[in-house]
Enzyme design. Structure first.
Site, PDB file in Angstrom:
ATOM      1  N   TYR A   1       0.816  -1.213   0.000  1.00 38.08           N
ATOM      2  CA  TYR A   1       0.000   0.000   0.000  1.00 38.08           C
ATOM      3  C   TYR A   1       0.856   1.272   0.000  1.00 38.08           C
ATOM      4  O   TYR A   1       0.657   2.187  -0.794  1.00 38.08           O
ATOM      5  CB  TYR A   1      -0.948   0.005   1.210  1.00 38.08           C
ATOM      6  CG  TYR A   1      -1.704   1.301   1.340  1.00 38.08           C
ATOM      7  CD1 TYR A   1      -2.854   1.523   0.602  1.00 38.08           C
ATOM      8  CD2 TYR A   1      -1.250   2.325   2.184  1.00 38.08           C
ATOM      9  CE1 TYR A   1      -3.547   2.721   0.691  1.00 38.08           C
ATOM     10  CE2 TYR A   1      -1.930   3.523   2.281  1.00 38.08           C
ATOM     11  CZ  TYR A   1      -3.080   3.719   1.538  1.00 38.08           C
ATOM     12  OH  TYR A   1      -3.746   4.905   1.623  1.00 38.08           O
TER      13      TYR A   1
ATOM     14  N   ASP B   1      -8.310  -3.591  -0.909  1.00 39.58           N
ATOM     15  CA  ASP B   1      -9.460  -2.792  -1.330  1.00 39.58           C
ATOM     16  C   ASP B   1      -9.018  -1.521  -2.053  1.00 39.58           C
ATOM     17  O   ASP B   1      -9.722  -1.017  -2.928  1.00 39.58           O
ATOM     18  CB  ASP B   1     -10.299  -2.419  -0.113  1.00 39.58           C
ATOM     19  CG  ASP B   1      -9.467  -1.764   0.977  1.00 39.58           C
ATOM     20  OD1 ASP B   1      -8.679  -2.479   1.623  1.00 39.58           O
ATOM     21  OD2 ASP B   1      -9.605  -0.542   1.160  1.00 39.58           O
TER      22      ASP B   1
ATOM     23  N   LYS C   1     -11.284  -9.247   5.910  1.00 42.72           N
ATOM     24  CA  LYS C   1     -11.842  -7.917   6.150  1.00 42.72           C
ATOM     25  C   LYS C   1     -12.488  -7.414   4.862  1.00 42.72           C
ATOM     26  O   LYS C   1     -11.818  -7.259   3.841  1.00 42.72           O
ATOM     27  CB  LYS C   1     -10.750  -6.940   6.591  1.00 42.72           C
ATOM     28  CG  LYS C   1     -11.292  -5.547   6.887  1.00 42.72           C
ATOM     29  CD  LYS C   1     -10.180  -4.586   7.215  1.00 42.72           C
ATOM     30  CE  LYS C   1     -10.728  -3.194   7.462  1.00 42.72           C
ATOM     31  NZ  LYS C   1      -9.646  -2.207   7.637  1.00 42.72           N
TER      32      LYS C   1
END
Length: 533
Positions: A264, A299, A371
């Site tokens: 990320y 995500d 998640k």
């Protein structure tokens, strides 16, 4: 509960794990060779250094910067600190204050010998490890007496910028039914090469992650947990240029989850990948030792790439995150792999494709606390449409056995959630979860139908992608823009100047102790590694 299963190709799943393992091993070849400024600051924090100097500079930064300027960071800060303790008779905190004031220069002190240096700090190491273990035991006891709600656990965020206002909003959310509270970090804190100090009341889009803020929120959630009779987990960000320092603060203040993704920071914050991979490995080792669950960030890929076309990149990243987390000692049960409900709502049968992705993740990673992230990309400010999207998201979550459900807000794209937005989101989730609790055990998917075919296709494309990444190497693959359509190179990005080759006498006492207990092979002692070859 027995759940519906997809008839996925087991050989392709095995191939993905084989490729991901090779990719992670290649990254570890780099990680073993280097240390970083934040890794060494973490060691000093764990040895008891804290606070700031008169100019507001954190003392761990002052000490590490002085060592780095002298080109001695490759030895590791711990050995030089041991030397300082022997020479001055002072504890680590006093030594930090002396170095920050310019009255003491650690690198100019004569060495009393490696064994003496290490013996001088052994007590501090044992004391910190004992504190972390005590936190683990406290969490276990509280989970035993204050049992959490059923999965999916309800996860909401607070983000006022003021830790004391966050406390009020978090406790209100707990009373409404939240199981997990995440304190969103102030915008751009990930780019600060220091960890702010003390309780903070001003932030931008969130609240600064500091050890004192962690302590304040932990205490507030313990109070709320006892009030409602269920343990409420606390989450913060373990990412950016201070990744392991934040992990250490979380371990010391009993956080339960940390947002910690393998790529990320590289992709979305332009932090150098050599720095990130080294920092991440140590931060995850701390999380593993403290029994903290990590949440990965796949995500985010779907905020820049199309959820239908690039779904395989999410799955490929999940395999890589899993393999790299294993190398830090994290078991499957603490690897909270992320994914998101981000299909364009105008896509015919879009809900079936969302279900295919969620069910595929559940089947491939059966023990991971998955998640699930809510729709954000296509939230327009139409609160009625947004509420429907969130309802569909909640239905997909409960029917596919997701573990952690980050609730969507009907006011997404309008403003940071208010207390009433959070209340409505929790009421929506509780209604859907309660009414469809066992839906997943009552249905089957048609063989060769839309859901199964879609999952097989995504798995096949992920297999091809991981094979290509393994062949070219992960750093090269990121440079070619294979994840999220963003390209970064190994020599670009923030933080590269804080990456240092380890000297032959490098030593990190916490990495050694944690690796030994976690059964991780990596040793920070280069001499031992070389002798073992």
């Amino acid at each position: 509960m027995q759940r519906v299963r997809l008839n996925l190709d087991a050989a392709k799943i095995d191939k993905c794990r084989e490729c991901a393992s090779d990719i992670a091993s290649s990254v570890m070849d780099h990680v073993r060779r280097v240390t970083t400024t934040t890794i060494e600051r973490t060691v000093l924090r764990l040895l008891g250094m804290d606070g700031v100097d008169g100019a507001g500079v954190p003392l761990p930064n002052s000490v590490v910067d002085s060592i780095h300027r002298a080109n001695r960071l490759g030895q590791g800060a711990a050995s030089l600190l041991g030397r300082g303790i022997i020479a001055t008779g002072m504890p680590p905190q006093r030594i930090a204050e002396e170095v920050a004031s310019g009255r003491l220069d650690l690198v100019s002190l004569p060495s009393p010998g490696v064994d003496a240096e290490r013996k001088a700090i052994r007590g501090y190491v044992d004391s910190t490890l004992g504190r972390i273990k005590a936190n683990v035991e406290t969490r276990r006891e509280m989970l035993g007496s204050l049992r959490p709600g059923p999965e999916p656990l309800i996860y909401v965020i607070v983000a006022t910028g003021n830790i004391y206002e966050d406390v009020g909003q978090a406790q209100a959310a707990v009373r409404a039914g939240a199981d997990i509270i995440a304190v969103i970090r102030s915008t751009a804190q990930s780019l600060l090469d220091y960890m702010p100090y003390g309780a903070t009341t001003e932030g931008f889009g969130g609240t600064f992650a500091t050890q004192e803020n962690f302590r304040i929120m932990r205490s507030a959630l313990d109070e709320a947990s006892n009030e409602v009779g269920r343990y409420v987990r606390l989450v913060n960000y373990c990412s950016g240029l201070c990744m392991p320092e934040i992990a250490a603060a979380g371990a010391l203040e009993r956080l339960d989850m940390m947002l910690n993704d393998s790529m990320y920071g590289i992709l979305f914050r332009d932090i150098n990948m050599k720095r990130t991979f080294a920092d991440q490995h140590f931060s995850r080792m701390i999380n593993a030792y403290a029994e903290i669950t990590i949440n990965t960030g796949e995500d985010n890929y779907l905020t820049t790439a199309d959820a239908f076309e690039e779904a395989h990149t999410v799955l490929a990243s999940q395999f890589i995150n899993e393999a790299m987390a294993h190398r830090s000692g994290l078991p499957d049960s603490r690897i909270g792999l992320g994914h998101a409900f981000e299909m364009n709502p105008d896509t015919p049968n879009g809900f079936l494709y969302e279900v295919a992705q969620a069910q595929m993740a559940r089947d491939i990673f059966p023990d991971a606390p998955l998640k699930y992230m809510p729709p954000t990309k296509y939230m327009t400010g139409d609160i009625f449409r947004g509420y429907i999207l969130n309802t569909m998201f909640n239905l997909a979550g409960v029917m596919t056995g997701q573990s952690i459900q980050l609730l969507g807000m009907l006011t997404e794209a309008i403003h940071t959630p208010h207390i009433q937005d959070r209340f409505l989101a929790i009421r929506n989730a509780k209604y859907v979860f309660n009414n469809a609790r066992d839906l997943g055990s009552e249905i089957t998917f048609a063989p060769g139908g839309i859901v199964e075919t879609r999952a097989q296709d995504v798995l096949g494309r992920a297999t091809e992608m991981l094979t290509r990444v393994r062949d070219m190497g992960l750093m090269e693959a990121i440079g070619n823009g294979m994840f999220a359509g963003i390209s970064r190179t190994s020599e670009s990005g923030r933080g590269l100047d804080g990456v240092v080759e380890k000297a032959v006498d490098y030593w990190n006492p916490f990495q050694d102790a944690m690796a030994s207990e976690l059964g991780v092979e990596l040793s920070s002692d280069c001499r031992r590694e070389q002798a073992g070859r």
